[in-house]
Design a protein around this motif. Sequence first.
Motif, mmCIF file in Angstrom:
data_model
loop_
_atom_site.group_PDB
_atom_site.id
_atom_site.type_symbol
_atom_site.label_atom_id
_atom_site.label_comp_id
_atom_site.label_asym_id
_atom_site.label_seq_id
_atom_site.Cartn_x
_atom_site.Cartn_y
_atom_site.Cartn_z
ATOM 1 N N THR A 7 0.846 -1.190 0.000
ATOM 2 C CA THR A 7 0.000 0.000 0.000
ATOM 3 C C THR A 7 0.882 1.241 0.000
ATOM 4 O O THR A 7 2.029 1.223 0.448
ATOM 5 C CB THR A 7 -0.910 0.031 1.237
ATOM 6 N N ALA A 8 0.342 2.328 -0.506
ATOM 7 C CA ALA A 8 1.066 3.597 -0.514
ATOM 8 C C ALA A 8 0.801 4.328 0.797
ATOM 9 O O ALA A 8 -0.339 4.433 1.241
ATOM 10 C CB ALA A 8 0.610 4.454 -1.691
ATOM 11 N N ARG A 9 1.868 4.844 1.410
ATOM 12 C CA ARG A 9 1.741 5.592 2.661
ATOM 13 C C ARG A 9 1.437 7.057 2.318
ATOM 14 O O ARG A 9 2.251 7.744 1.690
ATOM 15 C CB ARG A 9 3.022 5.474 3.483
ATOM 16 N N ILE A 10 0.280 7.519 2.762
ATOM 17 C CA ILE A 10 -0.202 8.847 2.395
ATOM 18 C C ILE A 10 -0.298 9.731 3.644
ATOM 19 O O ILE A 10 -0.897 9.344 4.654
ATOM 20 C CB ILE A 10 -1.588 8.780 1.724
ATOM 21 N N GLY A 11 0.267 10.927 3.560
ATOM 22 C CA GLY A 11 0.075 11.945 4.581
ATOM 23 C C GLY A 11 -0.820 13.053 4.045
ATOM 24 O O GLY A 11 -0.828 13.326 2.841
ATOM 25 N N ILE A 12 -1.585 13.663 4.921
ATOM 26 C CA ILE A 12 -2.499 14.739 4.536
ATOM 27 C C ILE A 12 -2.161 15.983 5.349
ATOM 28 O O ILE A 12 -1.945 15.900 6.556
ATOM 29 C CB ILE A 12 -3.969 14.337 4.769
ATOM 30 N N VAL A 13 -2.137 17.145 4.683
ATOM 31 C CA VAL A 13 -1.959 18.420 5.364
ATOM 32 C C VAL A 13 -3.244 19.220 5.217
ATOM 33 O O VAL A 13 -3.680 19.496 4.092
ATOM 34 C CB VAL A 13 -0.768 19.204 4.791
ATOM 35 N N GLY A 14 -3.843 19.567 6.351
ATOM 36 C CA GLY A 14 -5.118 20.282 6.350
ATOM 37 C C GLY A 14 -6.202 19.440 6.989
ATOM 38 O O GLY A 14 -6.061 18.210 7.097
ATOM 39 N N SER A 15 -7.291 20.097 7.406
ATOM 40 C CA SER A 15 -8.390 19.359 8.047
ATOM 41 C C SER A 15 -9.753 19.912 7.664
ATOM 42 O O SER A 15 -10.727 19.719 8.378
ATOM 43 C CB SER A 15 -8.225 19.395 9.575
ATOM 44 N N GLY A 16 -9.825 20.601 6.518
ATOM 45 C CA GLY A 16 -11.100 21.120 6.038
ATOM 46 C C GLY A 16 -11.914 20.064 5.314
ATOM 47 O O GLY A 16 -11.623 18.860 5.376
ATOM 48 N N PHE A 17 -12.937 20.526 4.594
ATOM 49 C CA PHE A 17 -13.845 19.598 3.925
ATOM 50 C C PHE A 17 -13.101 18.690 2.945
ATOM 51 O O PHE A 17 -13.343 17.485 2.876
ATOM 52 C CB PHE A 17 -14.947 20.355 3.193
ATOM 53 N N ARG A 18 -12.181 19.277 2.187
ATOM 54 C CA ARG A 18 -11.460 18.489 1.189
ATOM 55 C C ARG A 18 -10.598 17.421 1.863
ATOM 56 O O ARG A 18 -10.557 16.267 1.419
ATOM 57 C CB ARG A 18 -10.600 19.425 0.346
ATOM 58 N N ALA A 19 -9.915 17.799 2.941
ATOM 59 C CA ALA A 19 -9.095 16.825 3.668
ATOM 60 C C ALA A 19 -9.957 15.708 4.233
ATOM 61 O O ALA A 19 -9.581 14.526 4.183
ATOM 62 C CB ALA A 19 -8.329 17.519 4.788
ATOM 63 N N ARG A 20 -11.110 16.055 4.769
ATOM 64 C CA ARG A 20 -12.009 15.055 5.355
ATOM 65 C C ARG A 20 -12.495 14.078 4.286
ATOM 66 O O ARG A 20 -12.576 12.862 4.509
ATOM 67 C CB ARG A 20 -13.197 15.744 6.014
ATOM 68 N N THR A 21 -12.821 14.624 3.121
ATOM 69 C CA THR A 21 -13.277 13.762 2.034
ATOM 70 C C THR A 21 -12.169 12.820 1.583
ATOM 71 O O THR A 21 -12.382 11.615 1.413
ATOM 72 C CB THR A 21 -13.761 14.608 0.846
ATOM 73 N N MET A 22 -10.972 13.361 1.388
ATOM 74 C CA MET A 22 -9.849 12.520 0.970
ATOM 75 C C MET A 22 -9.546 11.446 2.002
ATOM 76 O O MET A 22 -9.291 10.277 1.660
ATOM 77 C CB MET A 22 -8.616 13.385 0.728
ATOM 78 N N LEU A 23 -9.592 11.823 3.276
ATOM 79 C CA LEU A 23 -9.320 10.854 4.331
ATOM 80 C C LEU A 23 -10.320 9.711 4.289
ATOM 81 O O LEU A 23 -9.960 8.537 4.374
ATOM 82 C CB LEU A 23 -9.351 11.551 5.690
ATOM 83 N N ARG A 24 -11.593 10.042 4.127
ATOM 84 C CA ARG A 24 -12.615 9.001 4.086
ATOM 85 C C ARG A 24 -12.432 8.076 2.880
ATOM 86 O O ARG A 24 -12.557 6.853 2.993
ATOM 87 C CB ARG A 24 -14.007 9.641 4.044
ATOM 88 N N VAL A 25 -12.101 8.667 1.724
ATOM 89 C CA VAL A 25 -11.907 7.860 0.524
ATOM 90 C C VAL A 25 -10.725 6.914 0.696
ATOM 91 O O VAL A 25 -10.811 5.713 0.397
ATOM 92 C CB VAL A 25 -11.699 8.768 -0.706
#
Length: 383
Positions: A7-25
């Motif tokens: 699996t690819a290790r993914i980090g996210i910067v931010g916690s707005g709507f877009r970040a929440r959507t990406m995290l859920r996906v």
Amino acid sequence: MTSRNRTARIGIVGSGFRARTMLRVLQALPDHFEVVGVATRNAADRAGLAARGLTAAGLPGLPAPAYASVPELLAGGRPDVVLLTLPAGAAQPVIRDLAAAGVPVLTETPAAGTVEELVALQRLVDDGACIHVAEQYHLEPLVGAQLAVAGSGLLGTVTDAHVSVAHDYHGVSVLRRALGVTFEDAVITARRDARRVLPSPSRAGDPEDLDLVDTVHATAWLDFGGRLGTYEFDDVQYRSWVRSPTLLVRGERGELRDDVVRHVGADGLPRRSTLERVAAGGAGSHEGLYLRGYTLDGGWLYRNEFRPARLPDDELSIARIVADMADHALLGAPSPYSVAEAAQDQYLQLEMRRAAASGEWVRTRPQPWAGGRACHHADRTPA
């Protein structure tokens, strides 16, 4: 999708709507991605991440490691790719820091707010930084199938396209691809008209009432010399009950109008075909609820490689752009969406707005990114 052995290790910067959507996906696809952490300055969001995950659209999230800064994320999570979901202005210094650290970046749209910032971003890429842009609309299943028809030769040489599927640079992105345009210059005329229309559902749900709301209907004509593109979008069009998306592509031998393809066969006789959506979960189906893809005359134009995950079309396109970015960073697969492409989309939409504001035609000029390089990360190997 290029085959990966982990699996690819993914980090996210931010916690707005877009970040929440990406995290859920990403968390819905554990065989493809591992979310190694989210960096956000918002203390309440960090607490929520650690306890229950961020939430979006009323759906609960999953716990995820939370960090107060990007350096902490890099030290603790060791991501293969960082998804940057900050606004364009705030993103620029973070992109520079990640580039300096040698971390591949998939940044939010627009890539930058001004032409000067776009040029500076391309300079980073020219200097070797691995930066790409999370432009996803051309990857939505129906749009992807439509663009496949446009590029197949079935319609002959494409001469005209009318795109009303997404706003600003997103719509421009689809329009360029429908026409087969890259960095060619255009003569642009445009207008923006005030309208009144019924409200659309919001991200939270249906409208509370049906009082008319103010909106702006934007139209632009982009003449690339032998290829004419028409951009159209209404501010309330997303999720609207009374404003529908449309995509029309015309060539010398046929046309695509939404889901109908008309052309002339090799036998000289007319053909009329329909893009067919193939999905599991209908009446009598016990397979689950997911999209299989789109076909035309029995041949696959788009196949959903994330089945049987239960994801809507827009979230399938998010999964696709992140997967393509991971394959690029880890395996040297083709570029998912270059800074140069994204810069051209943003430049054209800025010029469209300038043409609408002035009421005069605008001629675009070649920009520095048109001759710039795309990020090549083939030397990066899985850890």
